[in-house]
Design a protein around this motif. Structure first.
Motif, PDB file in Angstrom:
ATOM      1  N   VAL A 112       0.889  -0.835   0.148  1.00 55.66           N
ATOM      2  CA  VAL A 112      -0.134  -0.132   0.145  1.00 55.66           C
ATOM      3  C   VAL A 112       1.066   1.385   0.223  1.00 55.66           C
ATOM      4  N   VAL A 113       0.596   1.696  -1.018  1.00 55.15           N
ATOM      5  CA  VAL A 113       1.836   3.476  -1.360  1.00 55.15           C
ATOM      6  C   VAL A 113       0.693   4.742  -1.220  1.00 55.15           C
ATOM      7  N   THR A 114       0.254   5.224   0.174  1.00 57.47           N
ATOM      8  CA  THR A 114      -0.624   6.737   0.255  1.00 57.47           C
ATOM      9  C   THR A 114       0.273   7.644  -0.556  1.00 57.47           C
ATOM     10  N   ARG A 115      -0.392   9.042  -0.384  1.00 53.96           N
ATOM     11  CA  ARG A 115       0.088  10.076  -0.051  1.00 53.96           C
ATOM     12  C   ARG A 115      -0.424  11.670   0.378  1.00 53.96           C
ATOM     13  N   PHE A 116       0.499  12.064   0.875  1.00 53.79           N
ATOM     14  CA  PHE A 116      -0.141  13.786   0.843  1.00 53.79           C
ATOM     15  C   PHE A 116       0.433  14.845   0.241  1.00 53.79           C
ATOM     16  N   ALA A 117      -0.734  16.015  -0.509  1.00 51.84           N
ATOM     17  CA  ALA A 117       0.223  16.791  -0.942  1.00 51.84           C
ATOM     18  C   ALA A 117      -0.273  17.628  -1.091  1.00 51.84           C
ATOM     19  N   PRO A 118       0.348  19.058   0.043  1.00 54.32           N
ATOM     20  CA  PRO A 118       0.116  19.602   0.201  1.00 54.32           C
ATOM     21  C   PRO A 118       1.153  21.157  -0.770  1.00 54.32           C
ATOM     22  N   ALA A 119       0.497  22.304  -1.018  1.00 53.11           N
ATOM     23  CA  ALA A 119       1.528  23.105  -1.566  1.00 53.11           C
ATOM     24  C   ALA A 119       1.269  24.351  -0.307  1.00 53.11           C
ATOM     25  N   PRO A 120       2.717  24.590  -0.380  1.00 55.16           N
ATOM     26  CA  PRO A 120       3.243  25.551   0.110  1.00 55.16           C
ATOM     27  C   PRO A 120       2.998  26.934   0.219  1.00 55.16           C
ATOM     28  N   SER A 121       1.943  26.781  -0.134  1.00 50.68           N
ATOM     29  CA  SER A 121       0.757  28.582  -0.174  1.00 50.68           C
ATOM     30  C   SER A 121       0.855  28.885   1.233  1.00 50.68           C
ATOM     31  N   GLY A 122       0.397  28.171   2.338  1.00 52.75           N
ATOM     32  CA  GLY A 122       0.424  28.635   3.150  1.00 52.75           C
ATOM     33  C   GLY A 122       0.651  28.009   4.505  1.00 52.75           C
ATOM     34  N   ALA A 123       0.977  27.932   6.125  1.00 52.36           N
ATOM     35  CA  ALA A 123       0.334  27.136   6.745  1.00 52.36           C
ATOM     36  C   ALA A 123      -0.791  26.062   6.808  1.00 52.36           C
ATOM     37  N   LEU A 124      -0.861  24.904   6.642  1.00 52.14           N
ATOM     38  CA  LEU A 124      -1.136  23.298   6.666  1.00 52.14           C
ATOM     39  C   LEU A 124      -3.051  24.145   7.760  1.00 52.14           C
ATOM     40  N   HIS A 125      -3.984  23.815   7.186  1.00 50.00           N
ATOM     41  CA  HIS A 125      -5.161  24.313   7.867  1.00 50.00           C
ATOM     42  C   HIS A 125      -5.686  22.478   8.453  1.00 50.00           C
ATOM     43  N   ILE A 126      -7.048  22.882   9.500  1.00 49.80           N
ATOM     44  CA  ILE A 126      -6.957  21.776  10.113  1.00 49.80           C
ATOM     45  C   ILE A 126      -8.033  20.859   9.070  1.00 49.80           C
ATOM     46  N   GLY A 127      -8.324  21.143   7.972  1.00 48.44           N
ATOM     47  CA  GLY A 127      -9.660  20.540   7.037  1.00 48.44           C
ATOM     48  C   GLY A 127      -8.342  19.962   6.502  1.00 48.44           C
ATOM     49  N   GLN A 128      -7.065  20.353   5.832  1.00 51.36           N
ATOM     50  CA  GLN A 128      -6.383  20.211   4.955  1.00 51.36           C
ATOM     51  C   GLN A 128      -5.730  18.624   6.344  1.00 51.36           C
ATOM     52  N   VAL A 129      -5.508  18.937   7.260  1.00 48.51           N
ATOM     53  CA  VAL A 129      -4.870  17.381   7.983  1.00 48.51           C
ATOM     54  C   VAL A 129      -6.181  16.649   8.630  1.00 48.51           C
ATOM     55  N   LEU A 130      -7.235  16.820   9.089  1.00 47.32           N
ATOM     56  CA  LEU A 130      -8.174  15.668   9.619  1.00 47.32           C
ATOM     57  C   LEU A 130      -7.835  14.566   8.568  1.00 47.32           C
ATOM     58  N   ARG A 131      -8.132  14.430   7.143  1.00 50.09           N
ATOM     59  CA  ARG A 131      -8.206  13.787   6.572  1.00 50.09           C
ATOM     60  C   ARG A 131      -7.318  13.552   5.316  1.00 50.09           C
ATOM     61  N   ALA A 132      -6.819  14.058   4.294  1.00 49.79           N
ATOM     62  CA  ALA A 132      -6.123  14.573   3.313  1.00 49.79           C
ATOM     63  C   ALA A 132      -4.539  13.915   4.405  1.00 49.79           C
ATOM     64  N   ALA A 133      -4.223  14.350   5.398  1.00 52.18           N
ATOM     65  CA  ALA A 133      -2.638  14.787   6.030  1.00 52.18           C
ATOM     66  C   ALA A 133      -2.383  13.062   6.883  1.00 52.18           C
ATOM     67  N   LEU A 134      -3.659  12.878   7.885  1.00 53.01           N
ATOM     68  CA  LEU A 134      -3.857  11.584   8.808  1.00 53.01           C
ATOM     69  C   LEU A 134      -4.695  10.970   8.149  1.00 53.01           C
ATOM     70  N   VAL A 135      -5.478  10.778   7.202  1.00 52.51           N
ATOM     71  CA  VAL A 135      -5.716   9.439   7.325  1.00 52.51           C
ATOM     72  C   VAL A 135      -5.282   8.640   6.126  1.00 52.51           C
ATOM     73  N   ASN A 136      -4.217   9.265   5.140  1.00 52.45           N
ATOM     74  CA  ASN A 136      -3.681   8.881   4.557  1.00 52.45           C
ATOM     75  C   ASN A 136      -2.638   8.172   4.906  1.00 52.45           C
ATOM     76  N   TYR A 137      -1.846   8.881   5.770  1.00 56.37           N
ATOM     77  CA  TYR A 137      -0.494   8.249   7.171  1.00 56.37           C
ATOM     78  C   TYR A 137      -1.186   6.974   7.435  1.00 56.37           C
ATOM     79  N   MET A 138      -2.619   7.265   7.770  1.00 60.36           N
ATOM     80  CA  MET A 138      -2.729   6.135   9.471  1.00 60.36           C
ATOM     81  C   MET A 138      -2.967   4.876   8.251  1.00 60.36           C
ATOM     82  N   TYR A 139      -3.320   4.733   6.814  1.00 59.62           N
ATOM     83  CA  TYR A 139      -3.687   3.808   6.322  1.00 59.62           C
ATOM     84  C   TYR A 139      -2.197   2.618   5.694  1.00 59.62           C
ATOM     85  N   ALA A 140      -1.438   3.369   5.658  1.00 60.51           N
ATOM     86  CA  ALA A 140       0.100   3.300   5.797  1.00 60.51           C
ATOM     87  C   ALA A 140       0.361   3.123   6.228  1.00 60.51           C
TER      88      ALA A 140
END
Length: 589
Positions: A112-140
């Motif tokens: 299993v290979v997952t990813r999180f792909a943010p743009a460096p256009s500002g600091a991370l927002h809670i909406g980005q983190v809860l699913r896009a970042a953490l869900v992908n990370y926890m599944y991996a």
């Protein structure tokens, strides 16, 4: 009256209820559980007197449970009923479908290979983190797979150098550990190589239509004039060599201009940007890939097996699938989840940038913002975000998340680790007369955990046998009420006093020492010593206000970043300990 068996069940349900509600059992909820276990009690509930007796007994049990520390409630539940906190969480997850469901398609991939792909256009927002970042990370992690962090930085007009570092800092602070990091701006030559391949296959062309002109062709389902006349490599090379200016040309993929989905009618793949240098490559490149083109190539190169993202990407998914087909590549498995609605956190990154330019806020960690670094600064624990991520899961249904949801999870975590401390806002002076001897005060930093140490003070009476303390202005009404009723009041962890007089104009209260023995049921307030036994304090509030007052002197031992619980107020964090002044941030009540 309840039998011993029924009382035992009520005690068990009170402990369970308390553990799930910040240590406070609710009698009504416990009665409901009791009736479910003993249906015969429902007949008794029809009689007013019997109903009152049942509620009184359950209330007594709840009060006894609520008098225990959270740690003791968990311990008693396990020792007396063989129910662990882990058991309760598993049971709750099975009933509420919280947590991550099994990942589909695992049996069809080697890893299993997952990813999180943010743009460096500002600091991370809670909406980005809860699913896009953490869900992908926890599944991996759950499947012993690979987690790729990809920095999407192919629009130099939006990205800025400091944000690259911040993205990494914020993710590390949340405990996210990536196995590979990829910067899209390192791969321009790769994008150019695959673009050339599409031209050679006759699947791409350079389009110099204006947006308005091409939109009209799309609506009419007609090919633009360049589709068959500018599909040669020479036109692609002209884009690279600078013969077109920004906004004058794009590369488009040949699909079908009669496709039922207008978004799939010759979608753009690359465009020219010369109006801003890239923070990592300067003016070296002038042709930049668009989102969907870069995503397909990067996901393919990284071997991404599962793309887990919001359902707002449905159109992007369709575009990406036709790009995969053009290269004859197998697409990953796409899993889409619903939107997280944040009604109290609607501020967008562009609004934050505007506020900073106008000087209304001084940074992305300003405590009024819903960014990850702001939440962490306030005292929202990293583990809270993981729990919230499991809470929201990957359901396709939209979910609304309020501040209270965040605070509820955080409260359970901080109640076990936050050092207790007294803070007095807008202080009045309390003069206690007739103090017979020095009073020694010893208070645990963490209740029930003596190994964490304690705060210790000796309050010595002056020559008039008086002890002076600071108390909060918000408690003055309570003291005045005690004075009018000649009632005794408890200074937490210190002594009982009889309030004699409240002098509001002088900001002073006169009281007489009563005793040190604990008297159940009397009004309690907190306090801070005067003289050299306190430290000036500021508390930065999420609404932008600042509270001023004093904390007790032992607060000087607190380190920057430590979590604290202000007694009778709420949770926070040490922002800066300057010795003569301690600046705290406030998390929540």
């Amino acid at each position: 009256m309840l039998t011993s068996e029924q009382r035992n069940e009520a005690r068990k349900q009170a402990l369970i209820n308390a553990v799930f509600h910040e240590g406070r059992a609710d009698a009504k909820a416990v009665v409901k559980k009791l009736l479910a276990s003993f249906p015969e009690l429902k007949r008794s509930m029809k009689d007013a007197k019997a109903r009152e007796e049942i509620f009184n007994v359950v209330s007594e049990i709840c009060n006894e449970v609520n008098s225990l520390s959270y740690e003791m409630q968990v311990k008693v539940l396990e020792n007396e009923f063989n129910i662990t906190l882990k058991d309760l969480k598993i049971e709750k997850a099975s009933k509420t479908r919280e947590g991550l469901p099994p990942l589909p398609g695992v049996d069809k991939v080697k890893k299993v290979v997952t990813r999180f792909a943010p743009a460096p256009s500002g600091a991370l927002h809670i909406g980005q983190v809860l699913r896009a970042a953490l869900v992908n990370y926890m599944y991996a992690k759950e499947y012993n797979g690979k987690f790729v962090l990809r920095i999407e930085d192919t629009d130099p007009r939006r990205v800025k150098k400091p944000y690259y570092k911040w993205l990494l800092e914020d993710l590390k602070a949340l405990g996210v550990k990536w196995d590979e990091i990829v910067y899209e701006s390192d791969h321009f030559e790769i994008y150019y190589k695959y673009t050339e391949e599409l031209f050679k296959k006759g699947l791409a062309y350079v389009c110099t239509c204006s947006q308005e002109e091409f939109q009209k062709y799309k609506e009419e389902k007609k090919a633009c004039p360049h589709r068959e006349t500018m599909d040669k490599l020479e036109f692609w090379k002209k884009m690279l060599n600078g013969e077109y200016k920004e906004g004058e040309a794009v590369v488009r993929l040949k699909t079908s201009m009669t496709h039922p989905n207008p978004a799939l009618r010759d979608p753009p793949l690359l465009r020219i940007i010369t109006s801003a240098p890239h923070p990592r490559t300067g003016y070296k490149y002038r042709v930049y890939p668009l989102y969907n083109f870069a995503v397909v190539i990067e996901d393919h190169l990284s071997g991404i097996t599962h793309v887990i993202r919001g359902k707002e990407h449905q159109t992007n998914e369709e575009i990406q699938k036709v790009i995969y087909k053009a290269f004859n590549w197998k697409p990953p498995l796409f899993i889409e989840y619903g939107m997280i609605k944040l009604p109290e956190m609607k501020i967008h990154k562009r609004h934050i940038r505007a506020k900073m330019r106008e000087g209304e806020i001084l940074g992305w960690d300003d405590v009024t913002l819903p960014t990850i670094r702001a939440f962490l600064r306030r005292g929202i624990h990293p583990e809270t975000f993981k729990q919230l991520s499991l809470h929201v899961g990957v359901s396709k249904s939209d979910i609304t998340l309020h501040y209270d949801n965040i605070y509820s999870h955080n409260r359970q975590i901080l109640s076990k680790i936050a050092k207790r401390i007294y803070f007095v806002e807008d202080p009045y002076t309390l003069v206690i007369k007739d103090v017979p001897r020095p009073i020694e005060v010893k208070m645990d930093w963490l209740p029930g955990k003596p190994e964490a140490g304690y705060r210790y003070y000796i309050l010595e009476p002056n020559s008039k046998n008086e002890v002076e303390l600071f108390i909060s202005k918000k408690d003055i009404d309570r003291l005045e009420s005690c004075a009018n009723r000649n009632a005794t009041l408890r200074l937490k962890d210190l002594a009982n006093i009889t309030v004699l007089e409240v002098k509001r104009e002088e900001r002073k209260v006169i009281a007489r020492f009563h005793s040190t023995k604990i008297i159940p049921g009397i009004t309690k307030i907190h306090w801070v010593p005067t003289g050299d036994l306190n430290v000036a304090a500021l508390i930065l509030m999420p609404d932008g206000s600042t509270l001023r007052g004093y904390v007790e002197g032992m607060a000087q031992l607190l380190e920057n970043g430590e979590y604290v619980q202000f007694e009778r107020f709420g949770f926070g964090r040490v922002d800066r300990n300057e010795g003569e002044l301690i600046i705290f941030t406030f998390a929540h009540s």
